[in-house]
Design an enzyme around this catalytic site. Structure first.
Site, PDB file in Angstrom:
ATOM      1  N   LYS A 184       0.820  -1.213   0.000  1.00 19.54           N
ATOM      2  CA  LYS A 184       0.000   0.000   0.000  1.00 19.54           C
ATOM      3  C   LYS A 184       0.857   1.267   0.000  1.00 19.54           C
ATOM      4  O   LYS A 184       2.063   1.207   0.143  1.00 19.54           O
ATOM      5  CB  LYS A 184      -0.972  -0.044   1.190  1.00 19.54           C
TER       6      LYS A 184
HETATM    7  C1  LIG Z   1      -5.462  -4.239   0.831  1.00 20.81           C
HETATM    8  C2  LIG Z   1      -6.912  -4.018   0.797  1.00 20.81           C
HETATM    9  C3  LIG Z   1      -7.726  -4.298   1.897  1.00 20.81           C
HETATM   10  C4  LIG Z   1      -7.254  -5.049   3.092  1.00 20.81           C
HETATM   11  O1  LIG Z   1      -6.256  -4.437   3.798  1.00 20.81           O
HETATM   12  P1  LIG Z   1      -5.552  -5.238   5.000  1.00 20.81           P
HETATM   13  O2  LIG Z   1      -4.838  -4.161   5.754  1.00 20.81           O
HETATM   14  O3  LIG Z   1      -4.626  -6.225   4.358  1.00 20.81           O
HETATM   15  O4  LIG Z   1      -6.610  -5.885   5.789  1.00 20.81           O
HETATM   16  C5  LIG Z   1      -9.056  -3.941   1.846  1.00 20.81           C
HETATM   17  N1  LIG Z   1      -9.576  -3.365   0.753  1.00 20.81           N
HETATM   18  C6  LIG Z   1      -8.830  -3.106  -0.340  1.00 20.81           C
HETATM   19  C7  LIG Z   1      -9.475  -2.433  -1.495  1.00 20.81           C
HETATM   20  C8  LIG Z   1      -7.489  -3.444  -0.360  1.00 20.81           C
HETATM   21  O5  LIG Z   1      -6.764  -3.221  -1.457  1.00 20.81           O
END
Ligand SMILES: *Cc1c(COP(=O)(O)O)cnc(C)c1O
Length: 386
Positions: A184
């Site tokens: 991210k």
């Molecule tokens: C990565 C992601 C999540 C989940 O995030 P985590 O921190 O791994 O739980 C949820 N929604 C979207 C759109 C994502 O890309």
């Protein structure tokens, strides 16, 4: 072939963040504590959110945000079908029923018409998702779906750095759910946060993330703390550790620069890929800032002369990593069984768009020459088959 590989993603943990991690490991306090609270302050300031609660993941954040709405079990919750499966699992975890919304052809998010159609049999709440970093307007979508604005949960896993109506995503909402997963825009490895304008809700989430225990219960092992606590609400185990928070605090210093670099890479892709036949570029918001979490192109099989899977394979052979975001959740067996055939057969736009989607490498450490190599490879594939 001697050109180095261009991986789809590479997680950058700054030297400062690495040192901060070692400092916490040596400090005698590694789980939720002072670093986590400082991270909440600093992340909240970056997003301009009144209150921030650090949690273990964005998935947990979505579950907590939905749980706090106090809806009856099984209440319908709208969600895009073109989203991460975990975000829909979170609706199920919260004891609610996902109602899938078809994809908006232009933006890969959802449209006002799309949510209105999905809400025709009633909807209690809605999860919105800033797909790839393209900002969506929760107020407009809530109105279209006939859902109170307070019942909108923002899955901002892709939205960090985007704006809606000039306001940073997460700054003016009841529940903005962020992810610090390895890929991210603010990578910690794992971690999440909920931002909110509601201080009471923030307090509720502080208890909820740690078994429902009364405020500051983490202090009970601390010099200043007491062992006494109470539990008045349901809770889960979803706290962020100080080890993660210390990494996040340092990474945050770089975020502005990283966002600028992501934007520059997207512009460089646009400039070179715009003329490739059969290749569709990602949409740009009219006035607002895109977070550029992902750079998703559309491969139009006929015009390009090759389908998405083949393009992805050929790029892999050339040492270029790609990915696909996302497999629509209604195409996944668990959700097909859970939601039933009918609910999963009314999402024609997602079914049509999914085979076209291809995510290209996009991260701050990607060099201009890496971007050029990806573009040349793509243009070469298109030309060869023209
Ligand atoms: C990565 C992601 C999540 C989940 O995030 P985590 O921190 O791994 O739980 C949820 N929604 C979207 C759109 C994502 O890309």
């Amino acid at each position: 072939m001697t050109a180095p590989r261009v991986p789809f993603c590479r997680t950058e943990i700054t030297p400062g963040a690495q040192q901060a991690a070692v400092r916490v490991l040596a400090s005698g306090w590694v789980t939720t504590g002072a670093e986590s609270f400082a991270f909440e302050q600093e992340f909240g300031a970056w997003v301009q959110a009144p209150y921030t609660v650090a949690v273990s993941s964005c998935t947990a954040a979505i579950e907590m945000a939905l749980t706090a709405l106090g809806l009856p079990p099984g209440a319908p919750v709208l969600t895009p079908t073109l989203t991460f499966c975990g975000a829909v699992q979170a609706i199920v975890h919260a004891g609610l029923r996902p109602v899938l919304v078809d994809t908006d052809e232009a933006t890969l998010t959802v449209s006002a018409e799309g949510v209105a159609k999905a809400a025709r049999n009633g909807a209690a709440a809605m999860v919105i998702q800033h797909m790839a970093g393209y900002p969506v307007d929760s107020v407009e979508l809530a109105a279209a779906a006939g859902i109170p604005e307070g019942n909108v949960v923002e899955d901002a896993a892709h939205g960090l750095g985007a704006t809606v109506g000039g306001q940073p995503v997460g700054s003016i909402c009841r529940a903005g759910c962020f992810s610090f997963y390895a890929t991210k825009n603010l990578p910690i490895g794992e971690g999440g946060a909920i931002t909110t304008t509601d201080g009471g809700l923030a307090e509720r989430w502080r208890r909820m993330r740690l078994h429902g225990m009364s405020g500051d219960s983490w202090r009970r092992y601390h010099r200043s703390g007491t062992w006494r606590y109470t539990v008045e609400d349901a809770g889960m185990k979803a706290n962020l550790t100080d080890l993660q928070a210390a990494i996040g605090r340092e990474q945050l210093h770089r975020l502005r620069t990283w966002q600028r670099r992501r934007t520059a890479i997207a512009a460089r892709y646009d400039a070179q890929l715009g003329s490739v036949r059969g290749l569709g570029l990602p949409p740009r918001p009219a006035a607002d800032m895109h977070a550029w979490h992902l750079y998703i192109v559309r491969i139009h099989r006929r015009a390009f002369g090759m389908d998405r899977d083949m393009v992805s394979e050929r790029l892999a052979e050339a040492g270029i990593g790609t990915s696909v975001h996302f497999i629509p959740v209604h195409q996944l067996p668990y959700f097909r069984n859970l939601l039933g055939w009918d609910a999963c057969s009314e999402l024609p736009a997602a079914d049509q768009i999914f085979p076209q989607l291809l995510s290209l490498p996009l991260y701050p450490g990607l060099s201009d020459s890496d971007v050029d190599r990806v573009c040349e490879a793509l243009a070469g594939l298109a030309a060869r088959t023209a």
